[in-house]
Design a protein around this motif. Structure first.
Motif, PDB file in Angstrom:
ATOM      1  N   LEU B 111       0.875  -1.178   0.000  1.00 12.39           N
ATOM      2  CA  LEU B 111       0.000   0.000   0.000  1.00 12.39           C
ATOM      3  C   LEU B 111       0.909   1.223   0.000  1.00 12.39           C
ATOM      4  CD1 LEU B 111      -2.603   1.669   0.586  1.00 12.39           C
ATOM      5  CD2 LEU B 111      -2.255   1.144   2.992  1.00 12.39           C
ATOM      6  N   HIS B 126      -0.107  -3.006   6.207  1.00 11.66           N
ATOM      7  CA  HIS B 126      -1.051  -2.848   7.291  1.00 11.66           C
ATOM      8  C   HIS B 126      -1.882  -4.119   7.376  1.00 11.66           C
ATOM      9  CE1 HIS B 126      -4.029  -1.075   9.850  1.00 11.66           C
ATOM     10  NE2 HIS B 126      -3.518   0.125   9.734  1.00 11.66           N
ATOM     11  N   SER B 128      -4.346  -5.181   9.195  1.00 14.27           N
ATOM     12  CA  SER B 128      -5.807  -5.172   9.279  1.00 14.27           C
ATOM     13  C   SER B 128      -6.448  -4.751   7.964  1.00 14.27           C
ATOM     14  CB  SER B 128      -6.288  -4.314  10.443  1.00 14.27           C
ATOM     15  OG  SER B 128      -5.618  -3.089  10.467  1.00 14.27           O
ATOM     16  N   ILE B 129      -5.752  -3.923   7.189  1.00 18.15           N
ATOM     17  CA  ILE B 129      -6.294  -3.595   5.871  1.00 18.15           C
ATOM     18  C   ILE B 129      -6.321  -4.856   5.011  1.00 18.15           C
ATOM     19  CG2 ILE B 129      -5.819  -2.385   3.699  1.00 18.15           C
ATOM     20  CD1 ILE B 129      -4.831  -0.034   5.325  1.00 18.15           C
ATOM     21  N   LEU B 132      -9.073  -7.115   6.042  1.00 16.74           N
ATOM     22  CA  LEU B 132     -10.372  -6.601   5.621  1.00 16.74           C
ATOM     23  C   LEU B 132     -10.586  -6.825   4.127  1.00 16.74           C
ATOM     24  CD1 LEU B 132     -12.787  -5.309   6.802  1.00 16.74           C
ATOM     25  CD2 LEU B 132     -11.711  -3.070   6.567  1.00 16.74           C
ATOM     26  N   LEU B 133      -9.551  -6.642   3.346  1.00 17.91           N
ATOM     27  CA  LEU B 133      -9.671  -6.859   1.904  1.00 17.91           C
ATOM     28  C   LEU B 133      -9.931  -8.340   1.633  1.00 17.91           C
ATOM     29  CD1 LEU B 133      -6.797  -4.562   0.618  1.00 17.91           C
ATOM     30  CD2 LEU B 133      -9.261  -4.197   0.377  1.00 17.91           C
ATOM     31  N   ALA B 136     -13.538  -8.988   2.553  1.00 16.70           N
ATOM     32  CA  ALA B 136     -14.428  -8.449   1.522  1.00 16.70           C
ATOM     33  C   ALA B 136     -14.416  -9.357   0.291  1.00 16.70           C
ATOM     34  CB  ALA B 136     -14.000  -7.035   1.146  1.00 16.70           C
ATOM     35  N   SER B 137     -13.233  -9.849  -0.061  1.00 18.15           N
ATOM     36  CA  SER B 137     -13.125 -10.749  -1.205  1.00 18.15           C
ATOM     37  C   SER B 137     -13.908 -12.032  -0.945  1.00 18.15           C
ATOM     38  CB  SER B 137     -11.654 -11.086  -1.472  1.00 18.15           C
ATOM     39  OG  SER B 137     -10.931  -9.923  -1.765  1.00 18.15           O
ATOM     40  N   LYS B 139     -16.394 -12.525   1.000  1.00 19.35           N
ATOM     41  CA  LYS B 139     -17.839 -12.254   0.949  1.00 19.35           C
ATOM     42  C   LYS B 139     -18.347 -12.242  -0.472  1.00 19.35           C
ATOM     43  CE  LYS B 139     -18.890  -9.591   5.084  1.00 19.35           C
ATOM     44  NZ  LYS B 139     -18.836  -8.198   5.563  1.00 19.35           N
ATOM     45  N   ALA B 140     -17.536 -11.715  -1.365  1.00 14.92           N
ATOM     46  CA  ALA B 140     -17.944 -11.601  -2.761  1.00 14.92           C
ATOM     47  C   ALA B 140     -17.603 -12.869  -3.540  1.00 14.92           C
ATOM     48  CB  ALA B 140     -17.291 -10.392  -3.395  1.00 14.92           C
ATOM     49  N   PHE B 142     -14.756 -13.897  -4.186  1.00 13.05           N
ATOM     50  CA  PHE B 142     -13.672 -13.518  -5.078  1.00 13.05           C
ATOM     51  C   PHE B 142     -12.364 -14.082  -4.526  1.00 13.05           C
ATOM     52  CE2 PHE B 142     -10.378 -10.450  -6.439  1.00 13.05           C
ATOM     53  CZ  PHE B 142     -10.602 -10.440  -7.813  1.00 13.05           C
ATOM     54  N   THR B 143     -11.630 -14.800  -5.367  1.00 10.80           N
ATOM     55  CA  THR B 143     -10.363 -15.385  -4.934  1.00 10.80           C
ATOM     56  C   THR B 143      -9.233 -14.383  -5.126  1.00 10.80           C
ATOM     57  OG1 THR B 143     -11.206 -17.484  -5.786  1.00 10.80           O
ATOM     58  CG2 THR B 143      -8.875 -17.410  -5.170  1.00 10.80           C
ATOM     59  N   LEU B 144      -8.885 -13.739  -4.044  1.00 12.98           N
ATOM     60  CA  LEU B 144      -7.896 -12.658  -4.114  1.00 12.98           C
ATOM     61  C   LEU B 144      -6.500 -13.201  -4.391  1.00 12.98           C
ATOM     62  CD1 LEU B 144      -7.240  -9.671  -3.708  1.00 12.98           C
ATOM     63  CD2 LEU B 144      -7.113 -10.079  -1.260  1.00 12.98           C
ATOM     64  N   GLN B 147      -2.902  -7.300  -5.389  1.00 11.52           N
ATOM     65  CA  GLN B 147      -3.600  -6.033  -5.219  1.00 11.52           C
ATOM     66  C   GLN B 147      -2.733  -4.821  -5.506  1.00 11.52           C
ATOM     67  OE1 GLN B 147      -4.570  -7.375  -1.323  1.00 11.52           O
ATOM     68  NE2 GLN B 147      -3.334  -5.803  -0.354  1.00 11.52           N
ATOM     69  N   LEU B 149      -2.750  -0.958  -4.341  1.00 11.80           N
ATOM     70  CA  LEU B 149      -3.374  -0.017  -3.411  1.00 11.80           C
ATOM     71  C   LEU B 149      -2.552   1.260  -3.367  1.00 11.80           C
ATOM     72  CD1 LEU B 149      -3.956  -2.480  -0.433  1.00 11.80           C
ATOM     73  CD2 LEU B 149      -5.564  -1.916  -2.248  1.00 11.80           C
TER      74      LEU B 149
END
Lengths: 166, 166
Positions: B111, B126, B128-129, B132-133, B136-137, B139-140, B142-144, B147, B149
């Motif tokens: 980042l 970071h 915790s970022i 969180l990402l 979020a992935s 939930k969607a 989505f296979t992260l 990234q 940033l």
DNA sequence: ACATTAATGTTATATTATAACGTAACACTT
DNA sequence: AAGTGTTACGTTATAATATAACATTAATGT
């Protein structure tokens, strides 16, 4: 969390997407006293034809076909610039490509989930991510003004196909 | 939270940065059985000369001066490619520019906090970022995989100067 | 109708990045 | 040390992305 990720990654009535986007765009133009010209509308439509980001020169080709005349790069970039300013589309920096914004009215930070396999890009506005980024900025004494957040990976469809083939 | 943001935004013994980076780089080369050639080393040094990202053609110019011979783009891009692969530098997509990585060993998500005024870029890892990402992935569905940033705004120094001038 | 502004057309060019192919340096085996 | 494969570099050309500059046309307000 505001997202179009389900929609993007599934079969759906796509004409609706385009029409909805266009209606929103026209409203916004009235509001901002801006003009939705044929070129601009065509570019917006093209960027909504799929949920995959398109490059400027892909747009140029498609635009030339659509309008049946030669289109020079500046024409494309001007339309892009216009639509970006209205917040109707976004630029995806890591791809040098552009995509229609599903929620142009809302004040949001554009986080994208981009499929490495099929190229589809879903937009997500996630309040807690934004808060966290703001917090992190504050801690670093950094005055946050804008952000580019692009996640790459596999969309649900492509991931499930990959799993099947194992 | 792992970051070089204080360092980046303050006066400091910069020779140390470069030397430390070079030492890490050489270690990594031994570990990976890769070669740190003069060109590669020069590019790495240049990317550590400042905490501002440099474009490929800026690198080309500086490299030509430094090595006192003409350098063609592929040479620069090859060195960049090599350093990227080793994780010694990062590409900043929104700027088409490259910057030395302050913690190349750690497994981290890059980042960046980039100053719109002075161009300096601090890297922050970071946890915790990232969590969180990832959430979020998930939930969607989505296979992260990776990234980009990039936060833009004002670094502490530039922000305080702006405030003074009001 | 006229003046003003906004949009587009057109040509050229800047900027970023890579393809393709040849040569030189290195490293390993014998 | 000679041969061989691999890695890095040199060189030329060109692809891909983006913008500058200036002329022309269209739309808008008075």
């Amino acid at each position: 969390m505001l997202t179009n990720s389900r929609l993007v990654h599934q079969a759906h009535d796509h004409g609706r997407c385009i029409n909805a986007a266009l209606t929103r765009a026209l409203d916004l133009c009235v509001e901002r006293k801006a003009r939705m010209t044929p070129t601009r509308e065509a570019v917006l439509r093209l960027l909504w034809q799929s949920h995959q980001p398109l490059g400027a020169y892909q747009l140029q080709d498609q635009l030339a076909t659509l309008l049946d005349k030669t289109i020079a790069p500046p024409t494309v970039y001007r339309a892009i610039e216009f639509l970006l300013q209205l917040g109707l589309i976004h630029r995806i920096a890591s791809l040098n490509a552009y995509i229609g914004c599903p929620f142009p009215n809302s004040d949001h930070s554009n986080l994208f989930m981009i499929c490495n396999n099929c190229g589809s890009a879903a937009e997500v506005a996630h309040a807690s991510i934004n808060e966290l980024l703001q917090t992190a900025s504050d801690k670093a004494n950094f005055t946050l003004q804008s952000q580019t957040l692009e996640l790459f990976g596999l969309c649900p469809q492509c991931a499930s196909i990959e799993n099947e083939s194992k």
